[in-house]
Design an enzyme around this catalytic site. Sequence first.
Site, mmCIF file in Angstrom:
data_model
loop_
_atom_site.group_PDB
_atom_site.id
_atom_site.type_symbol
_atom_site.label_atom_id
_atom_site.label_comp_id
_atom_site.label_asym_id
_atom_site.label_seq_id
_atom_site.Cartn_x
_atom_site.Cartn_y
_atom_site.Cartn_z
ATOM 1 C CB SER A 1 43.122 31.637 -0.746
ATOM 2 O OG SER A 1 42.484 31.720 -1.993
ATOM 3 C CE1 TYR B 1 39.514 27.193 0.870
ATOM 4 C CE2 TYR B 1 39.129 29.109 -0.511
ATOM 5 C CZ TYR B 1 39.927 28.049 -0.127
ATOM 6 O OH TYR B 1 41.146 27.856 -0.747
HETATM 7 N N1 LIG Z 1 44.075 24.878 -5.530
HETATM 8 C C1 LIG Z 1 43.835 26.156 -5.499
HETATM 9 O O1 LIG Z 1 43.486 26.756 -6.511
HETATM 10 C C2 LIG Z 1 44.007 26.940 -4.212
HETATM 11 C C3 LIG Z 1 43.908 28.318 -4.278
HETATM 12 C C4 LIG Z 1 44.085 29.083 -3.132
HETATM 13 C C5 LIG Z 1 44.373 28.438 -1.933
HETATM 14 N N2 LIG Z 1 44.446 27.098 -1.888
HETATM 15 C C6 LIG Z 1 44.745 26.492 -0.579
HETATM 16 O O2 LIG Z 1 45.884 25.676 -0.688
HETATM 17 C C7 LIG Z 1 45.812 24.601 0.248
HETATM 18 C C8 LIG Z 1 45.981 23.293 -0.497
HETATM 19 O O3 LIG Z 1 44.996 23.231 -1.496
HETATM 20 P P1 LIG Z 1 44.987 22.129 -2.636
HETATM 21 O O4 LIG Z 1 44.329 22.742 -3.804
HETATM 22 O O5 LIG Z 1 46.323 21.502 -2.763
HETATM 23 O O6 LIG Z 1 43.932 21.119 -1.960
HETATM 24 P P2 LIG Z 1 43.740 19.561 -2.096
HETATM 25 O O7 LIG Z 1 42.315 19.280 -1.757
HETATM 26 O O8 LIG Z 1 44.268 19.108 -3.401
HETATM 27 O O9 LIG Z 1 44.674 19.029 -0.904
HETATM 28 C C9 LIG Z 1 44.370 19.353 0.436
HETATM 29 C C10 LIG Z 1 45.003 18.336 1.355
HETATM 30 O O10 LIG Z 1 44.642 18.667 2.709
HETATM 31 C C11 LIG Z 1 44.305 17.452 3.379
HETATM 32 N N3 LIG Z 1 43.417 17.721 4.508
HETATM 33 C C12 LIG Z 1 42.099 18.082 4.458
HETATM 34 N N4 LIG Z 1 41.612 18.198 5.698
HETATM 35 C C13 LIG Z 1 42.630 17.929 6.550
HETATM 36 C C14 LIG Z 1 42.742 17.887 7.971
HETATM 37 N N5 LIG Z 1 41.703 18.140 8.764
HETATM 38 N N6 LIG Z 1 43.950 17.586 8.524
HETATM 39 C C15 LIG Z 1 45.010 17.308 7.730
HETATM 40 N N7 LIG Z 1 44.954 17.304 6.387
HETATM 41 C C16 LIG Z 1 43.776 17.615 5.800
HETATM 42 C C17 LIG Z 1 43.638 16.601 2.299
HETATM 43 O O11 LIG Z 1 43.609 15.237 2.665
HETATM 44 C C18 LIG Z 1 44.506 16.903 1.095
HETATM 45 O O12 LIG Z 1 45.605 16.028 0.997
HETATM 46 C C19 LIG Z 1 44.441 24.733 0.937
HETATM 47 O O13 LIG Z 1 44.616 25.402 2.163
HETATM 48 C C20 LIG Z 1 43.669 25.585 -0.041
HETATM 49 O O14 LIG Z 1 42.639 26.296 0.592
HETATM 50 C C21 LIG Z 1 44.277 26.316 -2.998
#
Ligand SMILES: NC(=O)c1ccc[n+]([C@@H]2O[C@H](COP(=O)([O-])OP(=O)(O)OC[C@H]3O[C@@H](n4cnc5c(N)ncnc54)[C@H](O)[C@@H]3O)[C@@H](O)[C@H]2O)c1
Length: 252
Positions: free
Chosen positions: A143, A156
């Site tokens: 991130s 986190y």
């Molecule tokens: N959205 C943002 O702004 C952002 C920014 C920086 C980093 N991220 C990172 O990007 C990645 C995806 O984020 P997103 O925003 O698409 O999140 P999201 O919540 O939209 O999707 C996350 C997915 O991970 C799955 N998941 C959760 N726990 C799990 C587990 N134990 N085993 C398998 N699958 C699991 C969920 O079911 C979901 O489908 C994450 O690692 C998040 O930390 C997101």
Amino acid sequence: METTSASGKVALVTGSAMGIGLACAEAFAKAGYITVLADIKEPVEQATKLAAEGCKAVAYRCDVSDTQEVRKMIDWIVSAYGRLDAALNNAGIQTPQRPMAEITDDEFDRTVAVDLKGVWNCMRYEILQMLKQGGGAIVNTSSQGGVTGFPGQAAYIACKHAVIGLTRTAAIDYAAKGIRINAVCPGVIRTPMAEDLMRRNPALEKELVRDIPAGRLGRPEEIADAVLWLCSPQASFVDGHALLVDGAFSIH
Ligand SMILES: NC(=O)c1ccc[n+]([C@@H]2O[C@H](COP(=O)([O-])OP(=O)(O)OC[C@H]3O[C@@H](n4cnc5c(N)ncnc54)[C@H](O)[C@@H]3O)[C@@H](O)[C@H]2O)c1
């Protein structure tokens, strides 16, 4: 030497039921990879939709925090498709938004189990397979918070920093074996995870956009473009890198 065509190559994306993971799985599948969409909520509809569009995509249920489930998933991929060329370790959860000392042990432990140990579990079995076949490319989703702080998200953010340390060290361990390991560091991307944060704090979106030099939130597809490139032969000498895709947020 990495081959240019994705045809016949196999990709795994964890956390691909929605958000960034789904956009990345769609991009791998549309680029010609046989794509395994893995998630704790089995992404059957998502994989079926891709297959209906002519892609090779399959859903798999896996909780990445469970070492044995991850081992079985990689075994299953190899038994079904013979190899694993690219993997995006992306599944992640957020801790409830609270100052550090108010985060409970259970919240901390679950965050570490998914956001850090989940990446550890996946990398370990992906690497063991990639060693057998002579190479591959791994990307871990960190991130922008892997290189900066963020209020109320201590557990986190600690995990996202750790993912970069893990990525860099594993990259050094396996660089000579043809396995490239990088991290992608998304800024604020409009996904269900980000929408959830903004729902709980309605002023947040305006505040964030004010602080993002690009003047907007990112799109999941913009992360997918970076991930596909990191896994491609065009990035053949990019290894151990943490690539910020954040509209200049973190340097502002
Ligand atoms: N959205 C943002 O702004 C952002 C920014 C920086 C980093 N991220 C990172 O990007 C990645 C995806 O984020 P997103 O925003 O698409 O999140 P999201 O919540 O939209 O999707 C996350 C997915 O991970 C799955 N998941 C959760 N726990 C799990 C587990 N134990 N085993 C398998 N699958 C699991 C969920 O079911 C979901 O489908 C994450 O690692 C998040 O930390 C997101």
